[in-house]
Design a protein around this motif. Structure first.
Motif, PDB file in Angstrom:
ATOM      1  N   GLU A   3       9.300  16.304   6.418  1.00 31.33           N
ATOM      2  CA  GLU A   3       8.835  17.342   7.344  1.00 31.33           C
ATOM      3  C   GLU A   3       7.352  17.109   7.649  1.00 31.33           C
ATOM      4  O   GLU A   3       6.570  16.826   6.752  1.00 31.33           O
ATOM      5  CB  GLU A   3       9.036  18.681   6.640  1.00 31.33           C
ATOM      6  N   LYS A  12       8.393  31.427  10.419  1.00 29.53           N
ATOM      7  CA  LYS A  12       9.643  32.020  10.924  1.00 29.53           C
ATOM      8  C   LYS A  12      10.406  32.674   9.764  1.00 29.53           C
ATOM      9  O   LYS A  12      10.897  33.804   9.888  1.00 29.53           O
ATOM     10  CB  LYS A  12      10.495  30.937  11.605  1.00 29.53           C
ATOM     11  N   GLU A  13      10.495  31.979   8.609  1.00 30.78           N
ATOM     12  CA  GLU A  13      11.221  32.501   7.454  1.00 30.78           C
ATOM     13  C   GLU A  13      10.520  33.708   6.824  1.00 30.78           C
ATOM     14  O   GLU A  13      11.161  34.693   6.490  1.00 30.78           O
ATOM     15  CB  GLU A  13      11.370  31.409   6.376  1.00 30.78           C
ATOM     16  N   ILE A  20       5.598  25.998  11.046  1.00 32.90           N
ATOM     17  CA  ILE A  20       6.400  26.756  12.013  1.00 32.90           C
ATOM     18  C   ILE A  20       7.641  27.332  11.322  1.00 32.90           C
ATOM     19  O   ILE A  20       7.996  28.495  11.510  1.00 32.90           O
ATOM     20  CB  ILE A  20       6.754  25.870  13.226  1.00 32.90           C
ATOM     21  N   ARG A  21       8.313  26.519  10.486  1.00 30.27           N
ATOM     22  CA  ARG A  21       9.502  26.973   9.747  1.00 30.27           C
ATOM     23  C   ARG A  21       9.150  28.095   8.774  1.00 30.27           C
ATOM     24  O   ARG A  21       9.817  29.126   8.723  1.00 30.27           O
ATOM     25  CB  ARG A  21      10.126  25.794   8.978  1.00 30.27           C
ATOM     26  N   GLU A  22       8.094  27.901   7.993  1.00 34.18           N
ATOM     27  CA  GLU A  22       7.716  28.890   6.979  1.00 34.18           C
ATOM     28  C   GLU A  22       7.355  30.242   7.601  1.00 34.18           C
ATOM     29  O   GLU A  22       7.734  31.291   7.089  1.00 34.18           O
ATOM     30  CB  GLU A  22       6.545  28.373   6.133  1.00 34.18           C
ATOM     31  N   ASP A  69       7.462  33.441  15.789  1.00 36.56           N
ATOM     32  CA  ASP A  69       7.337  32.094  16.349  1.00 36.56           C
ATOM     33  C   ASP A  69       5.866  31.922  16.696  1.00 36.56           C
ATOM     34  O   ASP A  69       5.281  32.777  17.381  1.00 36.56           O
ATOM     35  CB  ASP A  69       8.194  31.950  17.609  1.00 36.56           C
ATOM     36  N   HIS A  90       9.144  36.201  10.400  1.00 39.53           N
ATOM     37  CA  HIS A  90      10.005  36.366  11.573  1.00 39.53           C
ATOM     38  C   HIS A  90       9.217  36.229  12.873  1.00 39.53           C
ATOM     39  O   HIS A  90       9.511  36.917  13.857  1.00 39.53           O
ATOM     40  CB  HIS A  90      10.763  37.697  11.524  1.00 39.53           C
ATOM     41  N   GLU A 110       5.763  21.094  11.469  1.00 37.81           N
ATOM     42  CA  GLU A 110       7.146  21.570  11.349  1.00 37.81           C
ATOM     43  C   GLU A 110       7.286  22.536  10.174  1.00 37.81           C
ATOM     44  O   GLU A 110       7.949  23.565  10.274  1.00 37.81           O
ATOM     45  CB  GLU A 110       8.107  20.393  11.143  1.00 37.81           C
ATOM     46  N   CYS A 111       6.648  22.181   9.061  1.00 40.57           N
ATOM     47  CA  CYS A 111       6.680  23.028   7.866  1.00 40.57           C
ATOM     48  C   CYS A 111       6.124  24.414   8.164  1.00 40.57           C
ATOM     49  O   CYS A 111       6.741  25.427   7.842  1.00 40.57           O
ATOM     50  CB  CYS A 111       5.874  22.367   6.749  1.00 40.57           C
ATOM     51  N   GLU A 113       8.277  20.189   2.815  1.00 38.82           N
ATOM     52  CA  GLU A 113       9.515  19.581   2.327  1.00 38.82           C
ATOM     53  C   GLU A 113       9.548  18.112   2.723  1.00 38.82           C
ATOM     54  O   GLU A 113       8.882  17.692   3.674  1.00 38.82           O
ATOM     55  CB  GLU A 113      10.725  20.325   2.895  1.00 38.82           C
TER      56      GLU A 113
END
Length: 128
Positions: A41, A52-53, A48-50, A58, A56, A45-46, A38
């Motif tokens: 980002e 998690k989404e 790690i976020r993806e 880390d 689920h 960061e991308c 995004e």
């Protein structure tokens, strides 16, 4: 060109592969999990976020592998792979239909999305 990160998650000597659902582009192909970068980002960061989404989990990122540029019939992708490990969480599939934990030697037996194939081959050369 789409910039997409992916995580080669290694745990206890096994590697995580996820299968795309029937509703996704390239249905039922296998891939390393991740997603689109995004605006504003970083690649890290991308990813790690993806993860998690989507899963689920880390994760902690390790080595970055060479990027892969692949042209599909209707779009071009730059796939940005990182080797990663799970820090916490319990695997839950939010988007994909299946997953496998496989030894490195079995990875090429799956029907991978085309852009992921060079990533798998590069990973097989690594010491992880």
């Amino acid at each position: 060109m789409l910039k997409v990160t992916c995580a080669i998650i290694v745990q206890d000597g096994l590697v995580l592969a996820v299968q795309r659902s029937k509703k996704m582009q390239m249905p039922q192909k296998w891939e390393f999990p991740g997603g689109k970068l995004e605006d504003g980002e970083s690649e890290q960061e991308c990813l790690i976020r993806e993860i998690k989404e989507e899963l689920h989990l880390d994760i902690m990122l390790g080595e970055k592998l060479p990027e892969v540029i692949h042209k599909y019939p209707d779009f071009k992708i730059c796939l940005i792979p990182f080797i990663a490990s799970i820090q916490s969480g319990e695997l839950y599939l939010a988007e994909h239909q299946a997953y496998h934990w496989l030894p490195k030697a079995k990875l090429l037996e799956l029907d991978w999305a085309e852009a992921d194939v060079p990533v798998v081959k590069e990973f097989l050369k690594s010491t992880c």
